[in-house]
Structures are given as structure tokens and as C-alpha cells.
Design a protein around this motif. Sequence first.
Motif, PDB file in Angstrom:
ATOM      1  N   ILE A  36       6.712  -2.649  31.807  1.00 54.71           N
ATOM      2  CA  ILE A  36       6.320  -3.563  30.733  1.00 54.71           C
ATOM      3  C   ILE A  36       7.251  -3.380  29.546  1.00 54.71           C
ATOM      4  O   ILE A  36       7.587  -2.262  29.171  1.00 54.71           O
ATOM      5  N   ARG A  37       7.651  -4.504  28.966  1.00 52.37           N
ATOM      6  CA  ARG A  37       8.414  -4.517  27.716  1.00 52.37           C
ATOM      7  C   ARG A  37       7.561  -5.218  26.663  1.00 52.37           C
ATOM      8  O   ARG A  37       7.110  -6.344  26.856  1.00 52.37           O
ATOM      9  N   VAL A  38       7.351  -4.538  25.542  1.00 46.75           N
ATOM     10  CA  VAL A  38       6.604  -5.124  24.421  1.00 46.75           C
ATOM     11  C   VAL A  38       7.604  -5.456  23.325  1.00 46.75           C
ATOM     12  O   VAL A  38       8.324  -4.572  22.848  1.00 46.75           O
ATOM     13  N   LYS A  39       7.644  -6.717  22.942  1.00 48.22           N
ATOM     14  CA  LYS A  39       8.531  -7.144  21.855  1.00 48.22           C
ATOM     15  C   LYS A  39       7.750  -6.991  20.546  1.00 48.22           C
ATOM     16  O   LYS A  39       7.340  -7.949  19.907  1.00 48.22           O
ATOM     17  N   SER A  40       7.587  -5.738  20.184  1.00 45.66           N
ATOM     18  CA  SER A  40       6.762  -5.342  19.057  1.00 45.66           C
ATOM     19  C   SER A  40       7.272  -5.894  17.731  1.00 45.66           C
ATOM     20  O   SER A  40       6.489  -6.204  16.839  1.00 45.66           O
ATOM     21  N   GLY A  41       8.573  -6.010  17.606  1.00 49.12           N
ATOM     22  CA  GLY A  41       9.152  -6.519  16.364  1.00 49.12           C
ATOM     23  C   GLY A  41       8.737  -7.945  16.060  1.00 49.12           C
ATOM     24  O   GLY A  41       8.707  -8.360  14.911  1.00 49.12           O
ATOM     25  N   HIS A  42       8.381  -8.697  17.099  1.00 51.09           N
ATOM     26  CA  HIS A  42       7.936 -10.077  16.872  1.00 51.09           C
ATOM     27  C   HIS A  42       6.432 -10.134  16.599  1.00 51.09           C
ATOM     28  O   HIS A  42       5.993 -10.892  15.745  1.00 51.09           O
ATOM     29  N   GLY A  43       5.655  -9.328  17.308  1.00 48.95           N
ATOM     30  CA  GLY A  43       4.207  -9.397  17.161  1.00 48.95           C
ATOM     31  C   GLY A  43       3.660  -8.661  15.953  1.00 48.95           C
ATOM     32  O   GLY A  43       2.775  -9.156  15.272  1.00 48.95           O
ATOM     33  N   TYR A  44       4.187  -7.481  15.674  1.00 50.37           N
ATOM     34  CA  TYR A  44       3.639  -6.647  14.615  1.00 50.37           C
ATOM     35  C   TYR A  44       4.283  -7.012  13.281  1.00 50.37           C
ATOM     36  O   TYR A  44       5.183  -6.335  12.793  1.00 50.37           O
ATOM     37  N   ARG A  45       3.799  -8.118  12.727  1.00 49.98           N
ATOM     38  CA  ARG A  45       4.341  -8.642  11.459  1.00 49.98           C
ATOM     39  C   ARG A  45       3.186  -9.094  10.573  1.00 49.98           C
ATOM     40  O   ARG A  45       2.210  -9.646  11.062  1.00 49.98           O
ATOM     41  N   SER A  46       3.339  -8.922   9.303  1.00 53.23           N
ATOM     42  CA  SER A  46       2.298  -9.365   8.373  1.00 53.23           C
ATOM     43  C   SER A  46       2.301 -10.878   8.188  1.00 53.23           C
ATOM     44  O   SER A  46       1.307 -11.452   7.784  1.00 53.23           O
ATOM     45  N   ASP A  47       3.414 -11.518   8.522  1.00 50.90           N
ATOM     46  CA  ASP A  47       3.539 -12.965   8.288  1.00 50.90           C
ATOM     47  C   ASP A  47       3.486 -13.784   9.579  1.00 50.90           C
ATOM     48  O   ASP A  47       4.006 -14.884   9.637  1.00 50.90           O
ATOM     49  N   HIS A  48       2.847 -13.253  10.620  1.00 52.17           N
ATOM     50  CA  HIS A  48       2.787 -13.970  11.895  1.00 52.17           C
ATOM     51  C   HIS A  48       2.055 -15.293  11.690  1.00 52.17           C
ATOM     52  O   HIS A  48       0.927 -15.328  11.223  1.00 52.17           O
ATOM     53  N   ALA A  49       2.693 -16.375  12.070  1.00 49.81           N
ATOM     54  CA  ALA A  49       2.160 -17.717  11.806  1.00 49.81           C
ATOM     55  C   ALA A  49       0.840 -17.995  12.521  1.00 49.81           C
ATOM     56  O   ALA A  49       0.009 -18.746  12.019  1.00 49.81           O
ATOM     57  N   ALA A  50       0.628 -17.436  13.700  1.00 51.86           N
ATOM     58  CA  ALA A  50      -0.562 -17.759  14.490  1.00 51.86           C
ATOM     59  C   ALA A  50      -1.771 -16.904  14.128  1.00 51.86           C
ATOM     60  O   ALA A  50      -2.809 -17.007  14.761  1.00 51.86           O
ATOM     61  N   THR A  51      -1.674 -16.072  13.114  1.00 55.50           N
ATOM     62  CA  THR A  51      -2.713 -15.084  12.858  1.00 55.50           C
ATOM     63  C   THR A  51      -3.725 -15.507  11.792  1.00 55.50           C
ATOM     64  O   THR A  51      -3.409 -16.287  10.904  1.00 55.50           O
ATOM     65  N   VAL A  63      -1.039   1.760  18.598  1.00 57.90           N
ATOM     66  CA  VAL A  63      -2.330   1.436  19.205  1.00 57.90           C
ATOM     67  C   VAL A  63      -2.292   0.044  19.818  1.00 57.90           C
ATOM     68  O   VAL A  63      -2.716  -0.160  20.960  1.00 57.90           O
ATOM     69  N   VAL A  64      -1.769  -0.932  19.087  1.00 58.05           N
ATOM     70  CA  VAL A  64      -1.712  -2.307  19.588  1.00 58.05           C
ATOM     71  C   VAL A  64      -0.786  -2.400  20.795  1.00 58.05           C
ATOM     72  O   VAL A  64      -1.157  -2.960  21.840  1.00 58.05           O
ATOM     73  N   ASP A  65       0.412  -1.865  20.667  1.00 55.91           N
ATOM     74  CA  ASP A  65       1.378  -1.954  21.770  1.00 55.91           C
ATOM     75  C   ASP A  65       0.846  -1.257  23.024  1.00 55.91           C
ATOM     76  O   ASP A  65       0.973  -1.786  24.132  1.00 55.91           O
ATOM     77  N   SER A  66       0.245  -0.094  22.856  1.00 56.35           N
ATOM     78  CA  SER A  66      -0.290   0.656  23.994  1.00 56.35           C
ATOM     79  C   SER A  66      -1.466  -0.069  24.642  1.00 56.35           C
ATOM     80  O   SER A  66      -1.540  -0.176  25.872  1.00 56.35           O
TER      81      SER A  66
END
Length: 123
Positions: A36-51, A63-66
Amino acid sequence: MEPLGAKVAKAGPLAFKDSFAGDNLIRDVDVSGVQIRVKSGHGYRSDHAATSADITSVLDRDVVDSAAARDLAARVGSGTQIATAGKAGYSTFQTAINGYNVEYRAVYIAKLQRYDISTYWIP
């Protein structure tokens, strides 16, 4: 039925091999034989548009990535079909992590025999 991620979030962080693509953190890990590859730099952001909530202020990156990686590996192990990159878009899943529902997108990269979590967010 309890979401898969509810138990895996309690298991602690995985031993990721970290690298960078520009400023984006890329994290590779083997979970029970599932690459598994987690593209953490894209998901773990304070400004994520879909959040609907700032994931960086309520959950730890490890914790999130794991939890997402373990959740995806459990789904693969149970026979859940994951979209193949370049064919059918992506698969979206939701898992509970420390009281928060987190959605993530995943694809299977056939030529690399690897699953990628391209992003995640709190809906």
C-alpha cells in the motif's frame, strides 16, 4: 457491524517507508502482504476542499495513514473489489478513526501490484 477502521485505529502506527514527490509525503507499507502507498501529503492538509473539518487539528497523521492502510488491506483480504487505475476511476471507502469518520479513495496499480490511497478527508 463495526467499521473495519474502528479496530485498526487502536493498533498503533505502521512502519512506513517515507519519501517525497516535491512537497508531498508518500508513504509505502506492507500490511499483511498487501503493498500500500498512502499519498499522505495530499490527504493530510488543513485546506482539503472535500472536508467538513480540519483533519490536521483532530487526528494525527500516523494514526490516519495507518488506520486507512489497515482498513484497505482488510478490505482486500476480504475480497472487496478495488478499482484498477486507468479503468474505472477509484473506489471510495469510509472508516471510523478515533471517533471521526474518514473517507479515502483507493485504486489498484496492477503493473506494480500495489494499492494506492490517493487522498482522504473528514466528510
